[in-house]
Enzyme design. Structure first.
Site, PDB file in Angstrom:
ATOM      1  N   TRP A  61      40.522  19.106 -24.133  1.00 48.97           N
ATOM      2  CA  TRP A  61      39.767  19.878 -23.196  1.00 48.97           C
ATOM      3  C   TRP A  61      40.658  21.116 -22.808  1.00 48.97           C
ATOM      4  O   TRP A  61      41.871  21.348 -23.301  1.00 48.97           O
ATOM      5  CB  TRP A  61      39.560  19.042 -21.997  1.00 48.97           C
ATOM      6  N   HIS A  69      31.736  37.900 -13.265  1.00 53.44           N
ATOM      7  CA  HIS A  69      30.851  38.656 -13.796  1.00 53.44           C
ATOM      8  C   HIS A  69      31.236  38.857 -15.278  1.00 53.44           C
ATOM      9  O   HIS A  69      31.515  40.041 -15.798  1.00 53.44           O
ATOM     10  CB  HIS A  69      30.383  39.969 -12.855  1.00 53.44           C
ATOM     11  N   ASP A  75      24.139  37.829 -11.455  1.00 52.10           N
ATOM     12  CA  ASP A  75      24.450  38.706 -10.135  1.00 52.10           C
ATOM     13  C   ASP A  75      23.821  38.063  -8.802  1.00 52.10           C
ATOM     14  O   ASP A  75      22.446  37.965  -8.668  1.00 52.10           O
ATOM     15  CB  ASP A  75      24.230  39.952 -10.070  1.00 52.10           C
ATOM     16  N   HIS A  79      27.038  39.869  -4.129  1.00 50.01           N
ATOM     17  CA  HIS A  79      27.809  40.624  -4.955  1.00 50.01           C
ATOM     18  C   HIS A  79      27.889  41.997  -4.638  1.00 50.01           C
ATOM     19  O   HIS A  79      28.750  42.687  -4.936  1.00 50.01           O
ATOM     20  CB  HIS A  79      27.285  40.498  -6.494  1.00 50.01           C
ATOM     21  N   HIS A 207      22.012  47.629  -8.640  1.00 53.80           N
ATOM     22  CA  HIS A 207      22.974  46.729  -7.779  1.00 53.80           C
ATOM     23  C   HIS A 207      22.317  47.014  -6.599  1.00 53.80           C
ATOM     24  O   HIS A 207      22.160  45.874  -5.791  1.00 53.80           O
ATOM     25  CB  HIS A 207      24.396  46.928  -8.062  1.00 53.80           C
TER      26      HIS A 207
END
Length: 257
Positions: A61, A69, A75, A79, A207
């Site tokens: 692991w 991002h 998003d 954000h 955005h």
């Protein structure tokens, strides 16, 4: 047969195909390049905790570190400043049902090949709707540009004036968010805004507009050329990060064959 049994039968028979819209995520994954006065997102780092050795003889692991991002990512409205005060605006509070919706694939690959700064406009969308029908409420609107086929500096495509990549005109983002009430948009580029969107009004308009309307974004998608214009279903569920502004994720499409 109930609807889920029908879906399972279609998957098993190959009548429905699962298409992976996700880029591999690793140390070579590009991250957005911001001006030096802003905090930079780190690249992906992967450090091994154990690999069948003295640190863990029977297991392998890693630890991973990256910005929310990075790579193919989600998003959330939180954000962006325009979405910071909305209800259910973070990765852990968005209802899971809102991660699944019909796909409308806007194929602008020819235009993007001719003009790296190509912008989708409401008129361009109207022409698409004349051919394929009205964009459905609650749809994922995915912008196909074939940008995901680029690598290295061709993908970031920056010069002294900044990055150059296709995207949505501010009026198109308003139209999709307000007139079509979509779930969100997806793009093959490093983010959902066009490369030159820092100079738009408002800056980074996709955005600004999408997240202010409570809509989502999917960035760095691939294999959009394998989807039909309509008829596919997209599943895009981010990690359930507490107050997460976004998350890398595995985006899957169910498409009829």
């Amino acid at each position: 047969m109930n609807v889920l049994s029908s879906l399972l039968a279609a998957l098993q028979s190959g009548r429905v195909e699962v298409i992976d819209l996700t880029q591999p995520l690793g140390p070579e994954t590009p991250v957005i390049d911001l001006p030096p006065q802003f905090a930079a997102s780190p690249g992906v780092s992967i450090d091994t905790l154990s690999e069948f050795d003295d640190r863990g003889p029977a297991w392998y692991w890693n630890t991973i570190r990256m910005g929310e991002h990075t790579g193919t990512h989600f998003d959330a409205p939180i954000h962006w400043i325009t979405g910071k005060d909305l209800k259910q605006n973070a990765c852990d509070t968005i209802p899971a049902s809102r991660f699944i919706g019909p796909a409308c694939v806007l194929d602008a690959s020819r235009e993007a090949a001719e003009d790296a700064d190509f912008l989708v406009t409401p008129d361009w969308i109207a022409t698409w709707e004349e051919r394929h029908g009205r964009i459905a409420t609650g749809a994922w609107v995915l912008l196909r540009t074939d940008w995901s086929k680029r690598t290295g500096t061709e993908f970031t495509n920056a010069d002294e004036t900044g990055p150059h990549s296709p995207g949505f005109h501010p009026d198109a983002s308003r139209f999709l968010a307000q007139e079509r009430d979509i779930l969100g948009v997806g793009a093959e580029t490093i983010g959902t805004d066009a490369g030159q969107a820092g100079g738009f009004d408002p800056p980074f308009s996709n955005h600004n507009i999408m997240h202010g309307a409570g809509k989502f974004g999917l960035a760095s998608l691939c294999n959009l050329d394998k989807l039909p214009p309509t008829g596919a279903i997209v599943i895009a569920a981010p990690l359930k990060l507490v107050r997460g502004s976004g998350s890398p994720l595995r985006v899957l499409a169910l498409a009829p064959v």
